[in-house]
Design a protein around this motif. Structure first.
Motif, short mmCIF file in Angstrom:
data_model
loop_
_atom_site.label_atom_id
_atom_site.label_comp_id
_atom_site.label_asym_id
_atom_site.label_seq_id
_atom_site.Cartn_x
_atom_site.Cartn_y
_atom_site.Cartn_z
N VAL A 78 0.87 -1.17 0.00
CA VAL A 78 0.00 0.00 0.00
C VAL A 78 0.91 1.22 0.00
O VAL A 78 1.61 1.49 0.98
CB VAL A 78 -0.92 0.03 1.23
CG1 VAL A 78 -1.78 1.29 1.21
CG2 VAL A 78 -1.81 -1.20 1.26
N SER A 87 1.39 7.79 12.15
CA SER A 87 1.76 6.38 12.19
C SER A 87 2.89 6.21 13.19
O SER A 87 3.40 7.18 13.75
CB SER A 87 2.22 5.89 10.80
OG SER A 87 3.49 6.43 10.48
N GLY A 119 -1.32 -5.65 10.60
CA GLY A 119 -0.48 -4.46 10.63
C GLY A 119 0.15 -4.20 11.98
O GLY A 119 -0.26 -4.75 13.00
N ALA A 179 2.84 2.31 3.33
CA ALA A 179 1.99 2.06 4.50
C ALA A 179 1.58 0.59 4.59
O ALA A 179 0.62 0.27 5.30
CB ALA A 179 0.77 2.95 4.45
N SER A 180 2.30 -0.28 3.91
CA SER A 180 1.92 -1.69 3.87
C SER A 180 1.84 -2.29 5.27
O SER A 180 0.88 -2.99 5.61
CB SER A 180 2.92 -2.48 3.02
OG SER A 180 2.98 -1.96 1.71
N SER A 192 4.76 3.01 9.22
CA SER A 192 4.97 3.30 7.81
C SER A 192 6.44 3.64 7.62
O SER A 192 7.16 3.87 8.59
CB SER A 192 4.10 4.47 7.36
OG SER A 192 4.50 5.68 8.00
N MET A 233 1.29 -0.86 7.92
CA MET A 233 0.28 -0.18 8.74
C MET A 233 -1.11 -0.69 8.42
O MET A 233 -1.94 -0.85 9.31
CB MET A 233 0.37 1.33 8.50
CG MET A 233 -0.61 2.15 9.32
SD MET A 233 -0.21 3.92 9.36
CE MET A 233 -0.42 4.38 7.64
N TRP A 234 -1.38 -1.00 7.14
CA TRP A 234 -2.75 -1.26 6.73
C TRP A 234 -3.02 -2.66 6.21
O TRP A 234 -4.16 -3.06 6.08
CB TRP A 234 -3.14 -0.24 5.65
CG TRP A 234 -3.39 1.12 6.20
CD1 TRP A 234 -3.73 1.45 7.48
CD2 TRP A 234 -3.32 2.36 5.50
NE1 TRP A 234 -3.87 2.81 7.63
CE2 TRP A 234 -3.63 3.39 6.41
CE3 TRP A 234 -3.03 2.69 4.18
CZ2 TRP A 234 -3.66 4.73 6.05
CZ3 TRP A 234 -3.05 4.04 3.81
CH2 TRP A 234 -3.37 5.04 4.74
#
Length: 231
Positions: free
Chosen positions: A16, A28, A80, A72-73, A84, A75-76
């Motif tokens: 992401v 984040s 997660g 943001a992989s 980020s 994170m989301w």
């Protein structure tokens, strides 16, 4: 305008990626070298592809970079971990410490946290362009801390304003293995990884000092300080 989120088309679980098609602010966790995690990080992106991460717990910019904005992989995607990371080659401004400290002498030890300073984060406000001014209180003075992208995307221009003048306050500008003053009056950090230029120091001059095998660049601050991080 909302962030543009680019997802790797090969596999929807792969990545992401966030592009800053407008000025934007994303909260984040942020991980720095040495196993340091910033738990109250604010990532500020710009369409000029000049970005930075601000540590709300210290009032300090901890990294800057050019290029795309955030991955943001972690994170989301899936469960997660809330973190980020920059999509560009980040320049680190040193171990996170309080941006402002009260020193008896320019060589006195810089505190590693804000205990005893009366530090109170007050969040941030956005201007009409969507750029944040961070606000906090330290040593009894309210502080406004604003950064904007320099012309031609050369770096970040910073303006720090104190409501009350407090004797003995210094601003932490950078830490590195080597800091030198250049012929134009700016300061090169780690073989010109990035430069610091004082635009208006209120008549004060920076101090280069040795700390545990590293060098720090600090400057006295009274009511206002403007400087640029060029990278």
């Amino acid at each position: 305008m909302q962030p543009r989120i680019a997802i790797n088309p090969g596999n929807l679980s792969d990545s992401v990626l966030i592009d800053a098609v407008s000025n934007m602010v994303i909260r984040s966790f942020s991980d720095l070298p040495g196993g340091i995690r910033i738990t109250h990080a604010v990532n500020v992106g710009s369409p000029a592809q000049v970005h930075y991460t601000y540590d709300l717990d210290k009032g300090m910019i901890v990294q800057v970079w050019h290029g795309r904005f955030l991955n943001a992989s972690t994170m989301w995607i899936g469960r997660g971990d809330g973190s980020s990371r920059p999509l560009g080659d980040a320049k680190y401004l040193g171990k996170p410490v309080p941006a402002i400290e009260k020193l008896n002498t320019p060589q006195a030890a810089w505190a590693q946290d804000t205990a005893g300073t009366g530090f109170k984060p007050k969040g941030y406000v956005l201007n009409a362009a969507g750029q944040p001014t961070f606000r906090y209180v330290i040593y009894g003075s309210a502080v406004d801390d604003a950064s904007t992208v320099m012309e031609n995307g050369k770096g970040i221009h910073r303006e720090i304003v104190l409501k009350n003048q407090v004797e003995g306050l210094y601003m932490h500008l950078a830490m590195g293995s080597h800091i030198e003053m250049l012929s134009d009056g700016s300061y090169a950090i780690d073989n010109k990884s990035y430069n610091i230029r004082i635009d208006d120091g209120g008549g004060n001059k920076p101090v280069i000092r040795e700390v545990s095998g590293k060098q720090e660049l600090i400057i006295p601050i009274q009511k206002k300080l403007t400087y640029s991080i060029i990278f």
